[in-house]
Every structure is written in structure tokens, then in C-alpha cells.
Enzyme design. Structure first.
Site, PDB file in Angstrom:
ATOM      1  N   ARG A   1      11.693  16.942  17.074  1.00  0.00           N
ATOM      2  CA  ARG A   1      10.683  16.443  16.113  1.00  0.00           C
ATOM      3  C   ARG A   1      10.324  14.998  16.462  1.00  0.00           C
ATOM      4  O   ARG A   1       9.169  14.607  16.426  1.00  0.00           O
ATOM      5  CB  ARG A   1      11.220  16.549  14.673  1.00  0.00           C
ATOM      6  CG  ARG A   1      11.425  17.989  14.214  1.00  0.00           C
ATOM      7  CD  ARG A   1      11.689  18.095  12.716  1.00  0.00           C
ATOM      8  NE  ARG A   1      12.953  17.524  12.274  1.00  0.00           N
ATOM      9  CZ  ARG A   1      14.105  18.204  12.178  1.00  0.00           C
ATOM     10  NH1 ARG A   1      14.155  19.491  12.499  1.00  0.00           N
ATOM     11  NH2 ARG A   1      15.203  17.613  11.751  1.00  0.00           N
TER      12      ARG A   1
ATOM     13  N   LYS B   1       1.049  10.244  -0.129  1.00  0.00           N
ATOM     14  CA  LYS B   1       0.315  11.491  -0.363  1.00  0.00           C
ATOM     15  C   LYS B   1       1.116  12.421  -1.262  1.00  0.00           C
ATOM     16  O   LYS B   1       2.340  12.515  -1.136  1.00  0.00           O
ATOM     17  CB  LYS B   1       0.063  12.205   0.965  1.00  0.00           C
ATOM     18  CG  LYS B   1      -0.582  13.582   0.784  1.00  0.00           C
ATOM     19  CD  LYS B   1      -0.588  14.385   2.069  1.00  0.00           C
ATOM     20  CE  LYS B   1       0.312  15.591   1.939  1.00  0.00           C
ATOM     21  NZ  LYS B   1       0.195  16.527   3.085  1.00  0.00           N
TER      22      LYS B   1
ATOM     23  N   LYS C   1      -8.177  13.640  -1.467  1.00  0.00           N
ATOM     24  CA  LYS C   1      -8.060  14.583  -0.341  1.00  0.00           C
ATOM     25  C   LYS C   1      -8.284  15.998  -0.850  1.00  0.00           C
ATOM     26  O   LYS C   1      -7.334  16.668  -1.259  1.00  0.00           O
ATOM     27  CB  LYS C   1      -6.678  14.443   0.305  1.00  0.00           C
ATOM     28  CG  LYS C   1      -6.419  15.427   1.435  1.00  0.00           C
ATOM     29  CD  LYS C   1      -5.234  14.996   2.289  1.00  0.00           C
ATOM     30  CE  LYS C   1      -4.887  16.051   3.313  1.00  0.00           C
ATOM     31  NZ  LYS C   1      -3.921  15.571   4.322  1.00  0.00           N
TER      32      LYS C   1
HETATM   33  P1  13P Z   1      -4.094  20.711   6.974  1.00  0.00           P
HETATM   34  O1  13P Z   1      -5.240  19.902   7.523  1.00  0.00           O
HETATM   35  O2  13P Z   1      -3.355  21.495   8.042  1.00  0.00           O
HETATM   36  O3  13P Z   1      -4.498  21.541   5.787  1.00  0.00           O
HETATM   37  O4  13P Z   1      -3.009  19.685   6.476  1.00  0.00           O
HETATM   38  C1  13P Z   1      -3.416  18.620   5.724  1.00  0.00           C
HETATM   39  C2  13P Z   1      -2.360  18.265   4.763  1.00  0.00           C
HETATM   40  O5  13P Z   1      -1.868  17.156   4.782  1.00  0.00           O
HETATM   41  C3  13P Z   1      -1.930  19.256   3.759  1.00  0.00           C
HETATM   42  O6  13P Z   1      -1.168  18.633   2.778  1.00  0.00           O
END
Ligand code: 13P
Length: 340
Positions: free
Chosen positions: A46, A136, A220
Site C-alpha cells: 500500500r 472527507k 462532493k
Molecule cells: P470514486 O471516484 O471512485 O467514486 O471515489 C471517490 C470517493 O472518494 C468516494 O468516497
């Protein structure tokens, strides 16, 4: 709360041409991604993979931020440079995923709610000390053609998102507020638009109630798109028009930027959709990307876990970053996919 700092970090992440790389896969998720290329998910693999991503050429031109997982925020390059330091040195803000995943919502079969609020204030203090400048939290909104999501599940998720966002701002981290209406399922684009509208309305009502500073956050969301199993798939223009309509109706102009998730779209589709939206002209907010799979799928495919493939894998990331940077102002064309 340092309002100026929150605003300037949020704006820098979505500055001209810029967006976000979501490299915050949790241990179970990265294990799945590695399994697809037959690489074992060890801590060292990782680390090697994330070093490959973060040392790619030119990514600072189009990445304003990278979202990391807890383990990655504490890891370093082979030469001992901590990843957050490496990224900030390149002018890229390090971010941190702070939610603890979506769990079944008690008494609401088919709905989920995201956990992770307990002890969050203390974790945020540590993350900031480790170099994180934004965070996030992903709320997962399951969707079917009829009863899911319930209004209650939407409210529960919106409430958790707003509590998280308020805590982040109090601790000096810009919250990325991610309510994701899933692309799985057979529902049409109209149903996705209706549910996304309901979700955004609930989220902004809760953010307001929790006194979250809209200028110091990023949204987002999912794009408005048909479910993957729907027989009628909408075209690029239809997705762009429906998504912009929905966002204009429900996202206040004070929010500096909207950074879409890719949600299972192909890398090319995700870029094309973003491009089509930006080609529609200026909007109240920056329209950008925060892609996980749509930035990394070509990288994993090129890498295959081998040191000999690192350069090719890094070129794949630089290319996706470059093309999404072009999509930030509507100057991407599908034909560019063929160019080197
Ligand atoms: P994806 O663009 O693969 O959907 O991932 C974005 C993300 O951070 C999901 O929480």
C-alpha cells in the site's frame, strides 16, 4: 475558527484547472482494488503504491488536494519523507477520510447511515497536527426504483454530515461534504435527479442548522446519471444538463466548489461529463473532480504491482490528471484519449 484560512484552503483546492485525487481507500477497499491486479494488500505494498501516486510527474498542476486514509497519512516515501509533507511541498493540500463507513440503519431495512462521530473532535486535532488541511465524510444513499432511500435515512445522513462539517471547521479543517447517491441499480436518470435533489435540500438545511460556514467547505456529490443496470443510459449532454439543473436548484452560491465523485463511471466518461458541464458556461461555484476510481483505474492496470511498471503507471496518472484539468474549462475532447 480561522475563517480566512478555511476559505483560502477551500478555494486553493479548486483553483483554476485543479481538483482532488481521492486516494483514501480504506483497508478493505484497497484490498479489493489490489485483488483486481493480483497484488497482495500488505502495508508495504500500500505504501509503495501511494508513493507511486504522489511522486508522479506534474500532478501539482491539476491536483489541489489528495485525500488520504489514516494509515497513509502516517506513512512516508522510501527515503523517509512523510506523505503529508511530500504533498504540501508540491503545493497539494493533504486531506483525510474521517468517516468510519456506512452501516445498516436500524429499523430501516435497505437504508444505511455513516458512522464515525464518536471521538471525532480528538481525531481531527491529531490529523491537523499530522498535516491534514481538509477532511472527507462520505454518506452513502442507497437508491431503488421505489421506497429507498426513506426520508428518514436522508435526514439521518444529512445530520451526521453536518455534525462532522461543523467539527472540522471548529478544528481548522475544510470539510468535504459527500452525500453519494449510488449509481448501482436499475433506476432511471429522472429518479436519480429526484433523489439527489431531496438529499441536497436536506444536507444544506442541516449545514445551516449546524452553523457551517458555506464559504469554508466543498461539496462532493454524485452526478445525476441513470443506474448502471438501467436499460436507458443517458447521453453525456443529458447527464450534464440534469446535473447542473439539480445543483443550481439546491446548492447555495456561497459554496466555493463542487468536486464530483466518479462512483463507478469509466475514467473517460467521468472526464467527459465534467467537461460537458464546464462547457455550459460559468456557474456560481467551481465545478471540479474528486475522483478515486476514475483517476486510479488506469494506474492500477499499468502498475500490476511491479517496480518495472512504475514509470508507465505514473504516466497514466499524469495523463488522467491532465485531461481532467482540461475538463475544468470545457477544453477536453474524447479524441485526446488516443494521444500519448
Ligand atoms: P470514486 O471516484 O471512485 O467514486 O471515489 C471517490 C470517493 O472518494 C468516494 O468516497
Amino acid at each position: 475558527m480561522n475563517i480566512d484560512e478555511l476559505e483560502s484552503v477551500a478555494r486553493a483546492i479548486v483553483a483554476r484547472q485543479k481538483g482532488v485525487l481521492a486516494a483514501d481507500e480504506s483497508s478493505p477497499t484497497i484490498k479489493k482494488r489490489f485483488a483486481s491486479i493480483a497484488v497482495e494488500s500488505t502495508e508495504e505494498n500500500r505504501r509503495r503504491y501511494r508513493e507511486l501516486l504522489f511522486t508522479s510527474d506534474g500532478i501539482e498542476r491539476t491536483l489541489g488536494g489528495v485525500i488520504l486514509f489514516d494509515e497513509t497519512l502516517r506513512q512516508s516515501t522510501r527515503d523517509g519523507v512523510p506523505f503529508p509533507k511530500l504533498l504540501s511541498g508540491r503545493g497539494i493540500a493533504p486531506g483525510i477520510k474521517v468517516d468510519e463507513g456506512a452501516k445498516a440503519l436500524a429499523r430501516y431495512p435497505g437504508d444505511r447511515v455513516t458512522e464515525g462521530l464518536d471521538g471525532l473532535r480528538e481525531r481531527l486535532v491529531e490529523y491537523r497536527q499530522l498535516g491534514a488541511r481538509f477532511a472527507k465524510w462520505r454518506a452513502v444513499i442507497d437508491i431503488d426504483e421505489r421506497d429507498i432511500p426513506t426520508a428518514f435515512a436522508i435526514r439521518a445522513n444529512a445530520h451526521a454530515l453536518a455534525r462532522y462539517a461543523a467539527l472540522c471547521q471548529e478544528e481548522g479543517l475544510v470539510p468535504i461534504v459527500e452525500p453519494e447517491v449510488l449509481m448501482d441499480g436499475a433506476h432511471g436518470i429522472e429518479r436519480c435527479e429526484a433523489v439527489t435533489a431531496q438529499v441536497l435540500e436536506a444536507v444544506f438545511a442541516e449545514l445551516d442548522a449546524h452553523r457551517v460556514l458555506l464559504e469554508g467547505m466543498l461539496l462532493k456529490p454524485n452526478m445525476v446519471i441513470a443506474g448502471m443496470k438501467c436499460v436507458r443510459q443517458a447521453g453525456v449532454q443529458e447527464v450534464a444538463v440534469a446535473t447542473i439543473r439539480c445543483l443550481r436548484r439546491h446548492v447555495p452560491a456561497a459554496v466555493p466548489g463542487i468536486v464530483f465523485l466518479s462512483g463507478g463511471q469509466s475514467a473517460e466518461d467521468a472526464t467527459d461529463h465534467l467537461n460537458a458541464m464546464n462547457a455550459m458556461g460559468r456557474q456560481p461555484w467551481e465545478l471540479s473532480f474528486s475522483y478515486g476510481r476514475a483517476l486510479q483505474a488506469p494506474v492500477l492496470a499499468a502498475w500490476q504491482g511491479l517496480d518495472a511498471n512504475v514509470a508507465a503507471a505514473q504516466r497514466a496518472l499524469s495523463k488522467r490528471c491532465h485531461l481532467n484539468g482540461l475538463a475544468r474549462n470545457g477544453s477536453y475532447a474524447r479524441s485526446m484519449e488516443e494521444d500519448g
